[in-house]
Design an enzyme around this catalytic site. Structure first.
Site, PDB file in Angstrom:
ATOM      1  N   ASP A  24     -84.862 -55.149   4.884  1.00 15.07           N
ATOM      2  CA  ASP A  24     -84.206 -56.244   3.841  1.00 15.07           C
ATOM      3  C   ASP A  24     -84.103 -55.422   2.627  1.00 15.07           C
ATOM      4  OD1 ASP A  24     -83.532 -58.528   2.233  1.00 15.07           O
ATOM      5  OD2 ASP A  24     -83.701 -59.559   4.143  1.00 15.07           O
ATOM      6  N   PHE A  65     -77.318 -68.583  18.574  1.00 16.68           N
ATOM      7  CA  PHE A  65     -77.238 -70.004  18.677  1.00 16.68           C
ATOM      8  C   PHE A  65     -78.402 -70.670  18.253  1.00 16.68           C
ATOM      9  CE2 PHE A  65     -74.142 -68.041  21.401  1.00 16.68           C
ATOM     10  CZ  PHE A  65     -72.818 -68.478  21.374  1.00 16.68           C
ATOM     11  N   LEU A  66     -79.366 -69.942  17.516  1.00 13.06           N
ATOM     12  CA  LEU A  66     -80.511 -70.716  17.245  1.00 13.06           C
ATOM     13  C   LEU A  66     -80.374 -71.962  16.581  1.00 13.06           C
ATOM     14  CD1 LEU A  66     -81.798 -70.017  14.391  1.00 13.06           C
ATOM     15  CD2 LEU A  66     -82.443 -67.813  15.117  1.00 13.06           C
ATOM     16  N   GLU A  83     -82.212 -74.164  13.505  1.00 13.07           N
ATOM     17  CA  GLU A  83     -83.502 -74.050  12.426  1.00 13.07           C
ATOM     18  C   GLU A  83     -84.333 -75.272  12.952  1.00 13.07           C
ATOM     19  OE1 GLU A  83     -82.223 -73.785   8.327  1.00 13.07           O
ATOM     20  OE2 GLU A  83     -80.871 -72.150   8.880  1.00 13.07           O
ATOM     21  N   PHE A 123     -75.316 -85.173  19.280  1.00 16.33           N
ATOM     22  CA  PHE A 123     -74.458 -85.121  18.432  1.00 16.33           C
ATOM     23  C   PHE A 123     -73.391 -86.132  18.142  1.00 16.33           C
ATOM     24  CE2 PHE A 123     -76.557 -80.870  18.176  1.00 16.33           C
ATOM     25  CZ  PHE A 123     -76.422 -80.606  17.062  1.00 16.33           C
ATOM     26  N   LEU A 124     -74.031 -87.468  18.281  1.00 19.25           N
ATOM     27  CA  LEU A 124     -73.215 -88.614  18.103  1.00 19.25           C
ATOM     28  C   LEU A 124     -73.886 -89.577  17.024  1.00 19.25           C
ATOM     29  CD1 LEU A 124     -71.996 -89.760  21.586  1.00 19.25           C
ATOM     30  CD2 LEU A 124     -70.716 -88.371  20.033  1.00 19.25           C
ATOM     31  N   CYS A 151     -74.697 -73.242   8.306  1.00 19.04           N
ATOM     32  CA  CYS A 151     -73.843 -72.914   9.368  1.00 19.04           C
ATOM     33  C   CYS A 151     -72.340 -73.846   9.433  1.00 19.04           C
ATOM     34  CB  CYS A 151     -74.599 -72.873  10.770  1.00 19.04           C
ATOM     35  SG  CYS A 151     -75.577 -71.343  10.853  1.00 19.04           S
ATOM     36  N   LYS A 198     -70.131 -73.980   6.699  1.00 20.05           N
ATOM     37  CA  LYS A 198     -69.065 -72.708   6.450  1.00 20.05           C
ATOM     38  C   LYS A 198     -68.174 -72.266   7.686  1.00 20.05           C
ATOM     39  CE  LYS A 198     -72.417 -68.866   7.137  1.00 20.05           C
ATOM     40  NZ  LYS A 198     -71.889 -68.574   8.573  1.00 20.05           N
ATOM     41  N   LYS A 231     -82.007 -80.963   7.567  1.00 19.44           N
ATOM     42  CA  LYS A 231     -82.357 -81.681   8.576  1.00 19.44           C
ATOM     43  C   LYS A 231     -83.871 -81.542   8.984  1.00 19.44           C
ATOM     44  CE  LYS A 231     -81.747 -77.781  12.086  1.00 19.44           C
ATOM     45  NZ  LYS A 231     -81.329 -77.672  13.403  1.00 19.44           N
TER      46      LYS A 231
END
Ligand code: NAD
Length: 436
Positions: A30, A153-154, A156, A253-254, A264, A267, A324
């Site tokens: 980094d 696809f992780l 958080e 996701f409802l 994510c 954007k 979240k």
């Protein structure tokens, strides 16, 4: 295998640590030296369940290393992962400058064949940009390499578990040699039922954006309906349940709420819309998804104003800063929009979050009148209202009696629908939630 990972944020640290845990030798790089120093000392910098233990275990075993010296990391690696940020530019397009910088660094330092794996979320066609940047930085040395797209696809809050038990591993490549290397690398986490899925490079790049945009669309769809529920007397949680029992739809996701956030969804929805426009196509659906989300974040203060029309001088308690639960990430979190609106209305904010206070303090440093407290009950003491913005488990069963006693006014706006309206109202609270 010898692996180099560029970027030690959420994706890089989890990827590097988990690959080391499978027995690979991993060097993470980094440009942020303070971050590298903390990682070397066994502090993952970010909060992610299970990560600290895994990081310390692999540091101790000597399989995992952190450095700011890119050359050494590239030189020893068979596979080099690019895991740096791709934040949105003002027009919504992804900023690829960090990815390009890393590609140039790899080209400069490589001395033999490498598989360059792009894990950052990028628009279709970025592989070509990476390929050219690596090649140009070699300055005619002609060293062979392959560029592969391997979107991440992780989630958080469950990132380590997601690495170890992925729903899918997508690899876009046009090279047999790279395909073999990636099959071997992912062998230990691939399952018979979930093998590594090889595709063309453009398909792999698009799968990532399409997945996030679909999840965001489901959320905005429910948020749009939540307003209708409020006007016709329906309950959005019942509507979601009834829909979700249809196996063609499914229940995930409802959930209506105060909007999606994070680094994510916002954007990626904007970047996919931009990509469609750049190709001369329409992005009507995605623009609506984004618009609904922005409006939803702002609906919280509108609901609060129904109880408290003048917010000037009022103390508003905020439970939840993270976008979240189980993360400390506040990027694009509804809390940032809501607290900015409150501060602009000259309210005083007293905020609590179990993990995200440090990041919240940084993200809101430009505002005055925002105080951060170490306890949920300290936040509501003497408050004129409470606003709930993150569905942390510890907010689900609060001591409402105690809260009623210490709050100046019994007002709750529940942006995540985690309290039971009947129970809250029975205790004399004025209560508003989303679509109920
Ligand atoms: P992040 O902002 O947490 O971390 C990025 C890191 O890269 C920072 O530490 C930064 O200092 C470092 N960096 C920048 N330039 C560098 C360079 N030249 N060399 C070495 N390091 C450099 O980002 P993130 O959340 O881990 O996301 C990384 C990418 O993965 C993004 O494209 C994102 O969209 C995607 N992604 C993120 C998630 C997530 O949940 N966070 C999930 C899937 C995909």
């Amino acid at each position: 295998m010898m692996i180099a990972v560029f970027g030690t944020g959420y994706v890089g640290t989890v990827t590097g640590t988990c690959f080391a845990d499978l027995g690979n030798r991993v060097v993470c790089v980094d440009v942020d030296e303070a971050r590298i120093a903390r990682l070397r000392g066994g502090d993952p910098v970010i909060y992610e369940p299970g990560l600290k233990e895994l990081l310390q275990k692999n540091l101790k075993a000597g399989r995992l290393e952190f450095t700011s010296e890119a050359g050494r990391a590239v030189d020893g690696a068979d596979v080099v992962f690019i895991c740096v940020g791709t934040p949105p530019r003002l027009n919504g397009e992804a900023d690829l400058s960090y990815v390009q910088n890393v590609a140039r660094t790899i080209g400069t330092h490589m001395r033999d064949y490498k598989v360059v794996v792009n894990k950052s979320t990028v628009p279709v066609g970025t592989y070509d940009l990476v390929r050219r940047a690596v090649r140009d930085a070699q300055e005619g040395r002609g060293i062979p390499f392959d560029v592969v797209s391997n979107p991440e696809f992780l989630r958080e809050g469950a990132a380590v578990r997601d690495f170890q038990n992925p729903d899918r591993i997508v690899v876009g490549t046009d090279s047999e040699r790279a395909k073999e290397t990636l099959s071997k690398l992912y062998g230990p986490v691939a399952r018979a039922t979930r093998p590594v899925m090889f595709t063309t490079i453009p398909s792999a790049e698009l799968i990532k954006y399409a997945s996030n945009a679909m999840l965001a669309t489901r959320i905005s769809f429910m948020n749009e309906l939540s307003h209708l529920c409020e006007t016709v007397g329906a309950d959005i949680t019942d509507v979601a349940k009834g829909m979700g029992l249809d196996s063609r739809i499914g229940s995930r996701f409802l959930h209506a709420g105060c909007g999606y956030g994070g680094s994510c969804f916002p954007k990626d929805v904007k970047a996919l819309a931009q990509l469609l426009e750049q190709q001369g196509l329409t992005s009507t659906l995605l623009q609506a998804v984004d618009y609904i989300n922005e409006r939803q974040k702002r609906s919280v203060v509108q609901k609060l104003k129904k109880f408290l029309p003048d917010l000037e001088g009022k103390t508003i308690a905020v439970w939840g800063l993270a976008f979240k639960p189980r993360t400390d990430d506040v990027r694009e979190a509804p809390s940032v929009t809501v607290i900015e609106q409150l501060a602009r209305a000259y309210a005083k904010v007293r905020a609590f979050d179990p993990e995200a206070i440090e990041n919240g303090r940084r993200a809101l440093a430009h505002l005055s009148g925002v105080e951060f407290v170490k306890d949920a009950y300290a936040a509501v003491e003497g408050a004129d209202a409470l606003v709930i913005l993150t569905e942390w488990d510890e907010f689900r069963e609060p001591d409402l009696g105690r809260m009623k006693e210490v709050m100046r006014a019994p007002i709750i706006v529940d942006g995540r629908n985690i309290l039971v309206p009947r129970e809250v109202q029975a205790l004399g609270f004025m209560y508003a939630s989303i679509g109920r």
